[in-house]
Design an enzyme around this catalytic site. Sequence first.
Site, short mmCIF file in Angstrom:
data_model
loop_
_atom_site.label_atom_id
_atom_site.label_comp_id
_atom_site.label_asym_id
_atom_site.label_seq_id
_atom_site.Cartn_x
_atom_site.Cartn_y
_atom_site.Cartn_z
N SER A 651 37.46 35.77 39.62
CA SER A 651 36.67 36.19 38.47
C SER A 651 37.07 35.46 37.19
O SER A 651 36.38 35.57 36.18
CB SER A 651 36.80 37.70 38.25
OG SER A 651 38.13 38.04 37.91
N LYS A 694 36.65 45.30 31.98
CA LYS A 694 37.07 44.05 31.34
C LYS A 694 36.55 43.96 29.90
O LYS A 694 37.30 43.61 28.98
CB LYS A 694 36.58 42.85 32.16
CG LYS A 694 37.28 42.71 33.52
CD LYS A 694 36.67 41.58 34.34
CE LYS A 694 37.37 41.43 35.66
NZ LYS A 694 36.77 40.39 36.51
#
Length: 792
Positions: A651, A694
């Site tokens: 990611s 996030k």
Amino acid sequence: MSAWQVPADTLSFKYKSDHISFQATDELEDLLEPIGQERAIEALQFGTNIKCPGYNIYALGSSGIGKHEIIEQFLRQKVSNGQTPLDWAYVNNFAEPGKPIAISFPAGTAKIFQQQIRQLVEDLRTTVPSLYESERYRTQRDSLIKEFKEQQDKALAALQERAKKENIYLLTIRGSLFFAQGDKDGNILDEATISQLSPEEQKASSERISKFNNDLANLINQFPIEERQMRLRIKNLNREMISSAVEALVSDIKKKYSEDRKISDYIQSMVRDIIDNARDFRRHQDETLEVREEVASTLRRYEVNVIVEHSQTTKLPIIYEDNPTFMNLVGQIEHISQLGALITDFTLIRTGALHRANSGYLVLDAFKLLSSPYAWEGLKRALKSEQIRIESLGQVYSLVSTVTLKPEPIPLNCKVILIGESDLYHLLTQYDPEFSELFRVSADFESDIVRDEKNESRFVRLLGSLARKYNLKSLDFSGATRVLEYSTRLSSDNERLSINLREITDLLKEADFFAKESKRDLISNQDIQKAIDAQVHRASRIYEKVIEETKRGVLLIDVAGESIGQVNGLSIFEFGNHLFGHPTRITAIVRMGDGHVVDIEREVKMGGPIHSKGVLILSGFLKSRFATDVPFSISASVVFEQSYGLVEGDSASMAELVALLSAISQLPVKQSFAITGSVNQHGEAQAVGGINQKIEGFYDLCCHKGLTGDQAVIIPRSNINHLALRNDVIESVRRGQFSIYAVETIDDCMHLLTGMPVQMINEKIEARLRTFAKQLGKIMRLNEADQNLLSM
């Protein structure tokens, strides 16, 4: 396509539909069927209906979605019309006591048979002594004894009469019998008188005496044989008398079970043993305690050890074994200490879960089963052989050689349902060939469902059902819709609803607590939000420490300014069931070299395979896009700064590529941005997980350092439907204090971070790469010339 600034209204799912109308969830009907598990229910129907061997079921799915409750509910409905299974008991094998016999009985009758046999033994303990004490028996026995004695006396008298005719008389001295010479008047001649006889007369007398003494010895030797015959006749008398009494007592039992061959054979062998060992019943209750205990121990061989009985049920059994050890599954043989030694018999055979579930369903936790030594192998052995063998582990694996019981195996016919995680299912499928043979049906449970009007209505009914089940306050409309929104966030997809019943139930229980504290009659959205905030707060100690260390400058993260070869990536760390996001500085260094991009995490074995794959993809992208007609002549390194644990996942590959491109082009990138997303070899941004955590992690850091309005997070455009952000983040975006951008390619990302047109960025990258290739070519030619000079 250029980057798209995501509007505030798109950052989270907000329930706005009016197709559900209620004031409180107690107005709604209970949801009786499992929500969203049609596929799994269909698999359960198939697996439980098919009768072929090997079609046991593995129920797989995420933890907390209610697999056990759904399976239990399904099975209870399934067995409501089922036939009650057989009872089972172990009885003594009178021919081979080490091999107890297993007998099946119609449901609920094993205990009756056990009581009948116990009553029979009790009756015999009363009847047998009375028979031996009866006048009839004594008369017959005394008659046999008298007859024996009369025969002895008659034979001895006949011998004496013959001897008397020859003046030989029988004497008894000190208990010994022998013949001696006498006269006509019956007087025994002494030695002086015998010595006066002629030698011929003395010889004839001695021969006569010897002859009669031999006849006497033969007669006495015959007495034990006749006594044995007499005792045999008494024994036959006893057998005839006991047999008659036992047959009278057992006739009703025999008649009742006459159609069952195995029970009839057992009763017959028991009757024979009782007749052969009638003396065991002659001891009376008035004897000492030790004698009575010995009698009870001896008569245990007539016990009926009922191991499974169904007198209290009319349905097929559903057994859940919470502790699936080897012995708890297949049963065990217990031992008792007696005079310093361990002994056992068939009455100490104990049942296992497979016995109790026979003809029904056995539900086991797969992880617990595999964690218990030898339990998995024991279960497989029983399923493959379709028999339950009660053996100790020492017998199974030949660890001991002592003599012990070998009970007759019991036929096994039950469905085993294992409940476990998906990972465990795939591991068993890959590494245990027998697993696929024995568990041919997989019931795959969903962890989330499509969010449509039908499922929203069912979900709200589920909330009402859960509140009633756990005696919680009902939810008002705002509370129920807030749980809907929370469920969407749990699923990480705006178009789906999580059906993790454990997390939803926990949330309702905690919201109920806050509603009671606030003295509200119904659970509102405020109570739900308090419960959510409290859960996060309880788990966020480490997360807050990380934020604090970053604010103090211990962990280096910039949220303002620009820098070359440095970007803010976003990573996830987990604490219990909670995920938290936090920015991580990613840096890249580039120089002329041999075309390798070094992943420092991989080199020091701190990077997982997926992360290493992502770095290799970056190298492929650079080689395929820029300066393809010259050698790829850079040496680059990429690293997660201040990372002290395993780095896994791809990611951050888009952030790593940005750092590389910045280092190559020498263009500074904005530090007020954080980036998440993976990238493929064509430079296309790809969706990643944990997107909400996030974003919120970077937002929290920016709040601590001060929001400027320039801070933003860049995400893949394909992640937009996964956004379910906190209200405070959404409000900051709405006020222009924070931004979220969605990109489709690395070009969009570089444009946002540098503020320069994509074409100019690419030209700078290409020019730098060509410069490296040109410089490397010059060096190689100089090295070649030097080598030629040295070889001359």
